[in-house]
Design an enzyme around this catalytic site. Structure first.
Site: not given
Length: 434
Positions: A102, A126, A131, A133, A198, A202, A305
């Site tokens: 990112k 993606e 993550g 989603i 962060d 995004k 994760g």
């Protein structure tokens, strides 16, 4: 036809990708046609969570990019450099790239997209937001027929875990952060998460996809939760709100020259309990997209994760592999899958944006103080939804006001007048409200 994969990084996400590619049984048939050819690691002697042949591993990431047996380069090493240079090297060699990075895309996305378009290859991202989603592809394709008014979301699992615990237990920020670090939800240095960086990376990416043009990452107003007081979380709950770190990109209109005017920001936000994002707890993420004619669509799930992020990485690999398998002509890219910028966008002056606000004031416990504060708001043209006094300590009081939607410039004028009142000791907190 076997498609060779080169993997840059074998950390948490990289190991998850390698595990999927090494066990294709029960997955989409195309997974079985993906072969992991080379993997760049930092230390050849380190134990690996996946069993890979020694000749596959190298400490030279350029050797992975340059290997003629590698068709698609997967970058999951993180950081700005050498990741950016390796991505551009792969593009120059005519290889498509899948990345979860990112930070690189938020800062160098335009450069990378232009290079990919010129060379006729894909760069798919993606896994860079949310993550597991699926949000990048829907913004590029499924929702492409909509006029998007707002994209807002909880897109950092660490801060959402901390805020969830603070709300549920009344715990202090420092104590919950220490727990998050012990459980592996927060890094030893949590600054990128708790200071909002962060989430700003995004939302910069999502903004470019939603509105067709990039905005400068460094210009996005960003406030984290590291200075949030647990009292404000508790007061919000008493008033019917939940506090979340929200990233927002909102369309405000179109300038005379056709430039799209946007309000993009990251900050702690009070959400009414009935708001769709208010029920997102723990380390989960959610992105709410509001558009015409679709209305509201929410994407929810684990935001980080090994499993979720690796799932998104492999989905991008399969997209590219599928096009190769059906004989996509070199240089002829699917305009939706490879969507780039097609508009000019700019951030508006923050003083000209409109928001609802929560403000907590520390005052002397004197008769008439609420009236004088209300007068300051009224004189500045700020309408109040509510104003409540809470019991303070040592003869002090805490007054919490929630405004209706107001021009930021007028709100700041009111705060300046309130701070000048003799009875007001401090503006202790100021948060946005939906």
């Amino acid at each position: 036809m076997t498609i060779g994969i080169g993997l840059l990084g074998l950390g948490t996400v990289g190991a998850g990708v390698a595990a999927i590619l090494s066990s294709p049984e029960g997955r989409h048939p195309l997974v079985g046609q993906l072969a992991l050819r080379r993997v760049a690691v930092r230390d050849l002697s380190r134990p690996r969570p996946v069993d890979l042949a020694p000749e596959v591993l190298t400490t030279n990431p350029e050797a992975v990019v340059d290997d003629p047996a590698v068709d698609i380069v997967v970058e999951v090493m993180g950081g700005l450099e050498p990741a950016r240079s390796l991505i551009l090297r792969a593009i120059a060699a005519g290889k498509s790239v899948v990345t979860a990075n990112k930070a690189v895309i938020a800062r160098y996305g335009e450069e990378i997209a232009a290079a990919a378009a010129a060379r006729g290859v894909y760069v798919l991202i993606e896994a860079a937001v949310g993550g597991g989603i699926p949000i990048i592809e829907p913004l590029k394709q499924s929702l492409g027929g909509n006029r998007l008014q707002r994209v807002s979301g909880i897109i950092n699992g660490t801060t959402n875990y901390i805020l969830s615990r603070m709300a549920e237990e009344g715990a202090a920020y420092d104590a919950v952060l220490a727990d998050a670090q012990r459980l592996g939800y927060a890094e030893a240095d949590p600054a990128a998460d708790v200071q909002g960086g962060d989430a700003a990376d995004k939302i910069a990416i999502l903004t470019g996809l939603a509105y067709g043009g990039s905005v400068p990452r460094a210009s996005i107003p960003t406030e984290g939760i590291d200075r949030l007081d647990s009292r404000d979380v508790a007061y919000a709950a008493q008033l019917g709100f939940v506090v979340k770190l929200l990233a927002v990109a909102q369309h405000l209109g179109t300038a005379d020259d056709g430039t799209e005017l946007l309000d993009v920001r990251v900050h702690p936000t009070l959400l009414p309990r009935q708001h769709p994002l208010a029920g997102v707890h723990g380390v989960n993420n959610a992105i709410l997209v509001e558009g015409d004619p679709v209305g509201q669509v929410m994407f929810y799930g684990p935001g980080a994760g090994a499993g979720p992020t690796a799932s998104a990485v492999v989905a991008d690999i399969l997209n590219i592999a599928g096009i190769r398998q059906v004989g996509g002509a070199p240089g002829q890219l699917d305009p939706l899958l490879a969507a780039g910028s097609w508009r000019l966008c700019r951030l508006v002056d923050g003083s000209r944006t409109r928001h609802r606000n929560y403000v907590r004031l520390q005052t002397r416990d004197q008769a008439g103080v609420i009236g004088r504060i209300g007068t300051c708001f009224g004189d500045a043209g700020v309408s109040l939804q509510s104003i409540v006094q809470f019991e303070g300590q040592n003869g002090a009081a805490e007054i919490v006001a929630i405004t209706h939607e107001v021009l930021e410039q007028h709100f700041r004028t009111a705060l300046d007048a309130i701070e000048a009142l003799a009875e007001v000791e401090a503006v202790a907190a100021c948060l946005r409200t939906l």
